[in-house]
Design a protein around this motif. Structure first.
Motif, mmCIF file in Angstrom:
data_model
loop_
_atom_site.group_PDB
_atom_site.id
_atom_site.type_symbol
_atom_site.label_atom_id
_atom_site.label_comp_id
_atom_site.label_asym_id
_atom_site.label_seq_id
_atom_site.Cartn_x
_atom_site.Cartn_y
_atom_site.Cartn_z
ATOM 1 N N GLU A 58 -20.129 43.379 -36.617
ATOM 2 C CA GLU A 58 -18.732 42.695 -36.663
ATOM 3 C C GLU A 58 -17.949 43.342 -35.377
ATOM 4 O OE1 GLU A 58 -16.750 41.427 -40.445
ATOM 5 O OE2 GLU A 58 -15.607 43.259 -39.724
ATOM 6 N N ALA A 59 -17.872 44.720 -35.144
ATOM 7 C CA ALA A 59 -17.144 45.423 -34.166
ATOM 8 C C ALA A 59 -17.925 45.103 -32.856
ATOM 9 C CB ALA A 59 -17.307 46.909 -34.427
ATOM 10 N N LEU A 60 -19.240 44.904 -32.666
ATOM 11 C CA LEU A 60 -19.880 44.638 -31.380
ATOM 12 C C LEU A 60 -19.494 43.248 -31.088
ATOM 13 C CD1 LEU A 60 -23.198 46.475 -32.348
ATOM 14 C CD2 LEU A 60 -21.656 47.189 -30.476
ATOM 15 N N LEU A 61 -19.545 42.407 -31.884
ATOM 16 C CA LEU A 61 -19.252 41.108 -31.565
ATOM 17 C C LEU A 61 -17.751 40.843 -31.156
ATOM 18 C CD1 LEU A 61 -20.695 39.340 -34.731
ATOM 19 C CD2 LEU A 61 -21.489 38.717 -32.259
ATOM 20 N N MET A 62 -16.664 41.438 -31.771
ATOM 21 C CA MET A 62 -15.376 41.556 -31.446
ATOM 22 C C MET A 62 -14.942 42.287 -30.099
ATOM 23 S SD MET A 62 -14.080 39.984 -33.797
ATOM 24 C CE MET A 62 -15.497 39.092 -33.650
ATOM 25 N N MET A 63 -16.022 43.200 -29.696
ATOM 26 C CA MET A 63 -15.844 44.027 -28.478
ATOM 27 C C MET A 63 -16.166 43.017 -27.269
ATOM 28 S SD MET A 63 -17.285 47.645 -27.628
ATOM 29 C CE MET A 63 -16.698 48.601 -29.376
ATOM 30 N N GLN A 64 -17.227 42.500 -27.643
ATOM 31 C CA GLN A 64 -17.729 41.330 -26.523
ATOM 32 C C GLN A 64 -17.182 39.960 -26.584
ATOM 33 O OE1 GLN A 64 -22.342 41.730 -26.849
ATOM 34 N NE2 GLN A 64 -21.927 43.574 -27.712
ATOM 35 N N GLY A 65 -16.089 39.891 -27.266
ATOM 36 C CA GLY A 65 -15.341 38.612 -27.166
ATOM 37 C C GLY A 65 -15.930 37.394 -27.941
ATOM 38 N N ILE A 66 -16.894 37.751 -28.930
ATOM 39 C CA ILE A 66 -17.924 36.547 -29.434
ATOM 40 C C ILE A 66 -17.188 36.267 -30.686
ATOM 41 C CG2 ILE A 66 -20.161 36.021 -30.437
ATOM 42 C CD1 ILE A 66 -21.428 37.945 -28.497
ATOM 43 N N TYR A 67 -16.909 34.982 -31.105
ATOM 44 C CA TYR A 67 -16.271 34.514 -32.195
ATOM 45 C C TYR A 67 -17.187 34.323 -33.208
ATOM 46 C CZ TYR A 67 -13.537 31.072 -34.998
ATOM 47 O OH TYR A 67 -12.956 30.157 -35.754
ATOM 48 N N ILE A 68 -16.634 34.884 -34.371
ATOM 49 C CA ILE A 68 -17.678 34.541 -35.860
ATOM 50 C C ILE A 68 -16.984 33.329 -36.472
ATOM 51 C CG2 ILE A 68 -18.138 35.578 -37.867
ATOM 52 C CD1 ILE A 68 -17.841 38.030 -36.653
ATOM 53 N N HIS A 69 -17.605 32.226 -36.732
ATOM 54 C CA HIS A 69 -17.501 30.819 -37.447
ATOM 55 C C HIS A 69 -17.853 31.134 -38.796
ATOM 56 C CE1 HIS A 69 -16.810 26.858 -38.516
ATOM 57 N NE2 HIS A 69 -18.064 26.752 -38.584
ATOM 58 N N TYR A 70 -16.956 30.700 -39.919
ATOM 59 C CA TYR A 70 -17.164 30.726 -41.190
ATOM 60 C C TYR A 70 -17.602 29.279 -41.701
ATOM 61 C CZ TYR A 70 -16.415 31.096 -46.304
ATOM 62 O OH TYR A 70 -16.551 30.877 -47.644
ATOM 63 N N ALA A 71 -18.842 29.416 -42.021
ATOM 64 C CA ALA A 71 -19.481 27.905 -42.347
ATOM 65 C C ALA A 71 -19.419 27.679 -43.723
ATOM 66 C CB ALA A 71 -20.910 28.027 -42.056
#
Length: 418
Positions: free
Chosen positions: A253-266
């Motif tokens: 989660e932290a790595l995704l946020m640090m790189q500006g990648i959005y997490i979509h909730y399906a």
């Protein structure tokens, strides 16, 4: 400074800390009832440093003939009781067989279990870790699975050994999986065989409302949950080596946020998950989560200044989440403080309107927030009757506080019924 002033100062400071926790939960519980967004708000995702490069793709996205391919990973540590059923169930997917490959990472499972897995159309990896963890299993897979398979995949899916999905799971996931996002599917309970399992399932749905649906509804990234997760293959391969704690989902989660990648909730793609059914398993599971929360907080705090400069709202929000007091502890702590504040206001002749009434306001706000976060389908008398098990579970959570070791990197395993 007299005793009344000292008590009032302590009371106000403590109230402000707990009020921040309650208001966070209430805000996102309310947000979960907003209309669903029809687009991904990429404008608010700001990576640290320079502009994020477009992710690599095996095929050009303009090629309409291309169908998404998946590598499905199931780390299995002492999961002999459930893994065979999970694998056989997943192999019933209606998706083209050449577009997905299932890999089981068998860690300390019985020889007989591995023999049954070996005859199935999957890749079976059998690492032997001295100190096992899910992160190690995933890292081992990335290093070894390409020697077993001949293809490069578009996306990686991570499931737990007890997860069951519908036959159209991959078909539906392929419709929303595209470059630049990660996906968290709707993990939900597959069992409610006793009060503990029912409350564990209820807690999961409350988390889904607050940390996943509520966040997405206002354009923020969902939280990850450990299974039912989907990432771009190349991104995952590059970042999985950075994991080093017992709760890998918080690190991802932290790595995704640090790189500006959005997490979509399906929220309409379900992953059935077995809920814990006894007090000891519940305590071990929550200890693992609480330990991971503290570890994630220490890891993320140093990068908060960068996130503030970059206006990375999601990274800041995820850091705040790691600092939140668990809701079950709030449910025990706030009523206790209500009683203490009410009693103290009479003993020390303090103004009730500013002393104990504000605590009762917090308690009512928390109850409203939790009620709003419970899906309507679960508003049943039979469910609320199971709250009789809640005091014992809260006590287990409180005992876990003294057991938290933020330096611990040993996986805390929960068992399954045969």
């Amino acid at each position: 400074m007299n005793i009344q002033v000292i008590i009032t100062i302590i009371d106000v400071l403590l109230w402000l800390v707990i009020a921040a926790n309650v208001m966070y939960v209430l805000f996102f519980a309310l947000a979960s009832h907003l209309p669903k967004k029809t687009h991904l708000p990429s404008a608010i995702l700001r990576p640290f440093g320079s502009k994020r490069a477009e992710p690599e793709r095996r095929h050009q996205t303009s090629d309409i003939r291309h169908q998404t391919s998946f590598l499905v990973l199931i780390p299995a540590y002492h999961e002999d009781a459930v893994i065979i059923n999970t694998v056989k169930s997943f192999l019933q997917q209606d998706y083209p067989k050449d577009l997905y490959h299932l890999c089981v990472i068998s860690d300390h499972m019985d020889v007989s279990t591995n023999e049954k897995l070996a005859v199935l159309p999957i890749t079976l990896l059998q690492p032997t870790f001295e100190n096992s963890s899910k992160a190690k299993a995933l890292q081992y897979t990335v290093s070894n699975v390409r020697h077993q398979t001949s293809d490069i995949y578009d996306f990686v899916i991570i499931l737990d050994a007890d997860n069951i999905v519908a036959p159209d799971f991959l078909s539906r996931l392929s419709q929303i999986a595209h470059p630049g996002i990660a996906i968290q599917c709707h993990r939900t309970a597959k069992n409610a065989n006793n009060n503990i399992a029912a409350l564990d399932g209820l807690s999961e749905e409350i988390n889904n409302s607050i940390f996943r649906r509520g966040h997405n509804r206002i354009g923020m990234s969902s939280a990850l949950i450990g299974s039912g997760m989907c990432f771009e293959y190349n991104w995952f391969k590059s970042n999985v080596t950075k994991l080093n704690t017992v709760v890998e989902d918080r690190e991802l989660e932290a790595l995704l946020m640090m790189q500006g990648i959005y997490i979509h909730y399906a929220e309409n793609i379900h992953v059935l998950d077995e809920k814990v059914s006894d007090n000891d398993n519940f305590q071990r599971q929550r200890l693992r989560w609480m330990t991971g929360q503290v570890q994630a907080l220490f890891q993320m705090l140093p990068d908060v200044p960068k996130a503030i400069i970059a206006r990375n709202i999601n990274y800041i929000d995820k850091t705040i989440q790691q600092a939140l007091i668990p809701r079950s502890i709030l449910l025990a702590l706030i009523p206790l403080l209500c009683v203490i504040a009410t009693t103290s206001s009479y003993i020390f002749h303090l103004p009730s309107s500013i002393f104990h009434l504000k605590w009762w306001f917090l308690f009512i706000s928390l109850c409203i927030a939790l009620f709003l976060a419970i899906p309507k389908r679960m508003h049943r008398k039979t469910l609320f009757s199971k709250l009789i098990a809640l005091p014992a579970l809260v006590w287990k959570m409180l005992l876990n506080i003294i057991k938290i070791n933020h330096k611990n990197k040993k996986f805390i395993h929960t068992t399954h019924d045969k």
